[in-house]
Design an enzyme around this catalytic site. Structure first.
Site, PDB file in Angstrom:
ATOM      1  N   HIS A 181      -2.127  -5.878   2.794  1.00  0.00           N
ATOM      2  CA  HIS A 181      -2.507  -6.738   1.351  1.00  0.00           C
ATOM      3  C   HIS A 181      -1.580  -7.862   1.120  1.00  0.00           C
ATOM      4  CE1 HIS A 181      -5.460  -6.253  -1.971  1.00  0.00           C
ATOM      5  NE2 HIS A 181      -4.523  -6.662  -2.581  1.00  0.00           N
ATOM      6  N   ASP A 231      -6.669  -1.218   1.163  1.00  0.00           N
ATOM      7  CA  ASP A 231      -5.170  -0.916   1.069  1.00  0.00           C
ATOM      8  C   ASP A 231      -4.498  -1.032  -0.309  1.00  0.00           C
ATOM      9  OD1 ASP A 231      -5.602  -3.619   0.777  1.00  0.00           O
ATOM     10  OD2 ASP A 231      -4.950  -4.356   2.737  1.00  0.00           O
ATOM     11  N   TYR A 283     -14.280  -4.373  -4.419  1.00  0.00           N
ATOM     12  CA  TYR A 283     -13.472  -3.352  -4.994  1.00  0.00           C
ATOM     13  C   TYR A 283     -14.370  -2.282  -5.726  1.00  0.00           C
ATOM     14  CZ  TYR A 283      -8.836  -5.454  -4.367  1.00  0.00           C
ATOM     15  OH  TYR A 283      -7.678  -6.368  -3.806  1.00  0.00           O
TER      16      TYR A 283
END
Length: 496
Positions: free
Chosen positions: A364, A267, A237
């Site tokens: 996700h 996502d 991330y």
């Protein structure tokens, strides 16, 4: 100061945003200065202010977190053991299962049964975080139910004595099953074995594991006893503070004998509204106002669930044009893009090969945008509009996998591998490493049985001819292919 003994009564006086102390692992910390920068917001900490927070802290944070985020002077001393009162005995309200422990893993026959055992074994907080999904949970539910709408087309009079379900991912990594573990965060909320327990289970079956950016163990711990050839990926991330992401990439680069690719998650640039998880943020609301926060603290969305905490600081400004060249400067590892939900983005990703070696079709787990398409829809879109994508990059899918038949359906339609996230966590919650191994045993056996009953001896023989997808195809996007607008990326690709 670190040797000073502090009474529990003294710690209990410091419960405000102006003076906040907590006890962790027998040590007393003044975390007042840290409150505004805590990823979950100060209210999460203020609910534990003046108390021993070890039980809440330990399953979530990997070793080194305290040292990384607190100044040395934040350590005030040790709790005086003479002032610790013995906790009153609680009335036994446990069920028979909780009292006696889980049943033998071999008696659990499917993933739903493992999930139900896990629900009784793990904490309410852990269950809420793992099980929760966005809004009305439609995408989460549809991820699984869409597989029921695809029918199998078995062929008979075929010798199916043996069945080979091994495969190769990203062109070079041999795996024992066409199944991988998705980047699932906070595994130690389920069991002390954590991500390392999942890794050990993976090694037995030759399963690939993608480690979460928010793992509850360090990347070094997780691969400490990995077997030669065992394949891991690292989820990234990207942070607003790019230096943090660059430091982590440098750390992963040094372990390239284990970590073979970077899985860039796309996502969830912002967290979805996971109400079951957020509700947990109010469990100790009696200790502190719901609106309470530290001085100069920025506003945070949601009710302070685990999911909201983990997303704080995640960058929402990623683009094809900027992010992939930035990654190329900081790692030579191949990139797998997670969260592709349209054929247009799959086509764009293929344009960036060989830096991008694979994509994961994913919504996700239904945890980001509710009513987003299940991975199977996107897989069928790619087959319809740009099947050449399958020739350039690996296409993997995740979300909703509960049976071996689900695995086979995705593979027959072009996926190279299928991911499980919650299933691994629930296996861990049900029985630690042994529970994860039982999860893989079930999926392996069901996948092989399905292949044999289809009359297929290996994955190369499996294809769309073994599937009837007509019922699902009526729901597939039916607009313009929209692929004539991406020629500009050819120039970008030539620079990578």
């Amino acid at each position: 100061m670190a040797d000073k003994l502090i009474s529990t009564a003294e710690v209990a006086k410091h419960t405000t945003a102006e003076s906040c102390w907590v006890t962790l692992y027998g040590k007393v910390y003044d975390i007042t200065e840290f409150l505004p920068s805590h990823p979950g917001g100060s209210r999460v900490i203020l609910q534990l202010a003046g108390h021993d927070a070890t039980e809440e802290y330990d399953p979530i944070h990997p070793p080194g977190t305290l040292e990384e985020n607190l100044k040395p002077e934040a350590l005030l001393g040790s709790i005086d053991p003479a002032t610790i009162e013995e906790a009153p005995k609680k009335e036994n309200t446990k069920s028979k299962l909780e009292d006696e422990g889980p049943p033998p893993m071999g008696t659990l026959l499917n993933l739903d049964e493992i999930e139900q055992v896990a629900k009784k074994q793990i904490s309410e907080k852990a269950w809420a975080y793992y099980w929760s999904a966005s809004d009305d949970l439609w995408s989460k539910s549809n991820n699984n139910s869409v597989y029921r709408d695809i029918l199998l087309r078995p062929r008979v009079f075929v010798d199916c004595t043996a069945c080979d379900i091994t495969t190769t991912l990203l062109g070079e990594h041999k795996v024992g099953l066409p199944i991988f573990v998705c980047p699932a965060a906070m595994a130690r909320l389920a069991h002390p074995d954590g991500e390392q327990g999942i890794a050990r289970a993976c090694s037995r079956f030759g399963v690939m594991q993608i480690i979460s950016n928010n793992a509850s163990m360090t990347p070094e711990q997780i691969v400490a006893d990995a077997k030669p050839g065992q394949t891991f990926g690292w989820q990234l991330y990207v942070q607003n503070d790019r230096a943090k992401s660059e430091a982590m990439l440098a750390r992963i680069n040094k372990m390239s004998e284990h970590y073979k690719f970077i899985c860039l998650t796309l996502d969830a640039p912002v967290p979805g509204k996971r109400e079951l998880d957020e509700r947990q943020g109010f469990k100790n609301a009696s200790r502190v106002s719901v609106a309470a926060k530290g001085k100069n603290e920025p506003e945070r969305p949601g009710g302070g669930g685990v999911g909201q905490q983990l997303f704080w600081g995640t960058a929402a400004d990623l683009t094809w044009k900027i992010t992939l060249p930035w990654l190329a400067k900081h790692t030579k590892l191949p990139i797998v893009l997670k969260g592709i939900q349209t054929h247009e983005d799959a086509y764009l990703a293929a344009k960036y090969a060989p830096q991008v070696k694979g994509i994961i079709l994913s919504n996700h787990g239904g945890r980001a945008l509710d009513t987003a398409p299940p991975a199977l829809h996107t897989l069928l879109e790619i087959r319809k509009y740009c099947p050449e994508v399958f020739s350039y990059i690996d296409v993997w899918v995740d979300g909703g996998i509960k049976r071996g038949t689900d695995v086979v359906k995705a593979l027959a339609l072009g996926a190279k591998a299928v991911g499980v996230g919650r299933a691994a966590l629930f296996g861990l919650g049900a029985g630690g490493q042994a529970g994860v191994e039982r999860t893989f045993e079930i999926l392996e056996a069901e996948t092989a049985t399905c292949m044999k009953l289809l009359g297929v001896k290996n994955l190369e023989e499996l294809g769309p001819k073994h599937m009837n997808t007509r019922k699902v195809e009526q729901d597939i996007f039916d607009g313009d292919a929209n692929l004539d607008k991406v020629g500009m990326w050819e120039k970008v690709r030539s620079k990578l």
